[in-house]
Design a protein around this motif. Sequence first.
Motif, PDB file in Angstrom:
ATOM      1  N   GLY A 176       0.819  -1.208   0.000  1.00  0.00           N
ATOM      2  CA  GLY A 176       0.000   0.000   0.000  1.00  0.00           C
ATOM      3  C   GLY A 176       0.847   1.249   0.000  1.00  0.00           C
ATOM      4  O   GLY A 176       0.563   2.218  -0.726  1.00  0.00           O
ATOM      5  N   MET A 180       1.017   4.085  -3.062  1.00  0.00           N
ATOM      6  CA  MET A 180       0.786   5.503  -2.796  1.00  0.00           C
ATOM      7  C   MET A 180       2.052   6.327  -2.959  1.00  0.00           C
ATOM      8  O   MET A 180       1.991   7.550  -3.089  1.00  0.00           O
ATOM      9  N   TRP A 201      -6.190  11.255   5.510  1.00  0.00           N
ATOM     10  CA  TRP A 201      -6.484  10.712   4.187  1.00  0.00           C
ATOM     11  C   TRP A 201      -5.320   9.900   3.633  1.00  0.00           C
ATOM     12  O   TRP A 201      -5.529   8.920   2.917  1.00  0.00           O
ATOM     13  N   THR A 202      -4.105  10.292   3.968  1.00  0.00           N
ATOM     14  CA  THR A 202      -2.954   9.485   3.554  1.00  0.00           C
ATOM     15  C   THR A 202      -3.045   8.089   4.149  1.00  0.00           C
ATOM     16  O   THR A 202      -2.887   7.078   3.454  1.00  0.00           O
ATOM     17  N   TRP A 205      -5.921   5.963   2.465  1.00  0.00           N
ATOM     18  CA  TRP A 205      -5.613   5.403   1.146  1.00  0.00           C
ATOM     19  C   TRP A 205      -4.582   4.283   1.233  1.00  0.00           C
ATOM     20  O   TRP A 205      -4.687   3.263   0.532  1.00  0.00           O
ATOM     21  N   PHE A 208      -6.311   1.309   2.597  1.00  0.00           N
ATOM     22  CA  PHE A 208      -7.273   0.795   1.614  1.00  0.00           C
ATOM     23  C   PHE A 208      -6.573  -0.122   0.610  1.00  0.00           C
ATOM     24  O   PHE A 208      -7.034  -1.234   0.340  1.00  0.00           O
ATOM     25  N   PHE A 209      -5.446   0.349   0.060  1.00  0.00           N
ATOM     26  CA  PHE A 209      -4.729  -0.478  -0.912  1.00  0.00           C
ATOM     27  C   PHE A 209      -4.046  -1.666  -0.234  1.00  0.00           C
ATOM     28  O   PHE A 209      -3.872  -2.724  -0.857  1.00  0.00           O
TER      29      PHE A 209
END
Length: 501
Positions: A176, A180, A201-202, A205, A208-209
């Motif tokens: 992840g 990113m 938010w970093t 994401w 999430f990945f």
Amino acid sequence: MSKPATSEPVSSRLPTSSTQRIPVVNVSASGKIHVREQKGVFQKIRQHTNTLLIAIFFMIPFINFQGRQAILLDVTEQQFFFFNITLWPQDFTVLAWVFMAAAFALFFVTVYWGRVWCGFLCPQTAWTAMFMWVEAKIEGNHHHRTALDKASLSLSKIGKRVSKHTAWAVIALVTGCGFMGYFMPARELYIDIFSFSSGFWTGVWVWFFALCTYINAGWMREMMCLHCCPYSRFQAVMFDSNTKTVSYDATRGENRGPRKRNKKQLALVNDNKPAGLGDCVDCHLCVDVCPTGIDIRNGLQYECINCGACVDACNQTMEKFGYLPNLISFTSENALEKGEKPSFWSIKALGYAGALLVMLVMIVLDLQSRTNIQLNVIRDRQSLYRVVSTEPNKEVIENSYLLKIRNKTQQAAFYKISVSYDHLSAYDFEITNDTVVLIKAAEQLEYPVTVNSSLKPNADFDALYAREVLTFLITEVNSAGEVVQTKVLNQVIQESRFFRP
């Protein structure tokens, strides 16, 4: 490993047509597939290509160029840095051409080598292989993993499962971060994530990945190839009779059947086989080593990813029995049924090659037409014009403009502002502001400009009331305001109107 759920006799599973068909086969009756470890030529190639792919994926964000990350898609600033090239949203047609070129290149390779991308270079395959390697190191080989699934709950089983999923989670989290790292500075990202100091938010994401990686490579695995990947669904459209795919030579292999290995056979070839049997000893290894759990002896199937694991397994068995290799091999339909050498000329291949060539030409043309300066001329909305002087035959009119000039390069540069017009006009035009400005890298400068218009001596009075068209020119210069002759002219123009009473 359970056998494919099928009750068809051997004869019904043999090819009955000269054209390749992709049947739908229930690949697993028990659910989870424990792939048997296999060594061989193609597995060594897979290992090297997967390792190279993963290494490149993680290393690219750490490459620096001129003091910044060489490849960075900065969503916040709406910039895509690729070494010394900076692409802005209006330049993203280049990326569109690149993606289309990659698609047609994939189609072109598929015509000749089938789904070789899936077997040797697909990220899903590479990460799944890495997760399976970790699983094998912790839980043991496929026999041990199958037994562990059936075993009752114990401290040993819990310990192995916790260790495995912890290792998977760490790999997923690093993946992840790696993904990113293409969208934000990679060095700071890793430090922020693993020190738990990243922004909201970093972190969202990255996790999430990481979760997507954990689910796809750890749990779904072959399900992604069987049910989610669209490539497997339309691959048959790109195949022809010369496409090299992993294929089973049914003429040579059938009738299949088990037999004892005779030591004398090691010095013989295709001899001393039991009556009525072909070379296939029905060892089932080709199914045990298949990542998607299919039996390649049933013919071409859309689940096959052309990884070559069954080829290595079968060749290993043929060597032990003293039979010729390549009972299962990368071969074409024409070579298998007619003994013909594959042809490199086909309408499909030429079509894909032509489309790929067009995409490459479009990329070159798009890059050549791209400018490093962006200009937008906006007229003063308060008034169309202002009268500065009303002396007879010396009337001076001025118009105001706002120039939005963007430096699309990665270095600060000087730019000269000039204006051109039709020299047959009855008026002269002049910019009253400073005409040389310094703009920082990736900066947009909003620069107000005033243009004065005065009547020429001995002017043609027939053109006094014509509306003039001005052309603003922005040219890259040196600090002295001179064009550097040794550099390619970097210039952009835009027209606007000049109004007078």
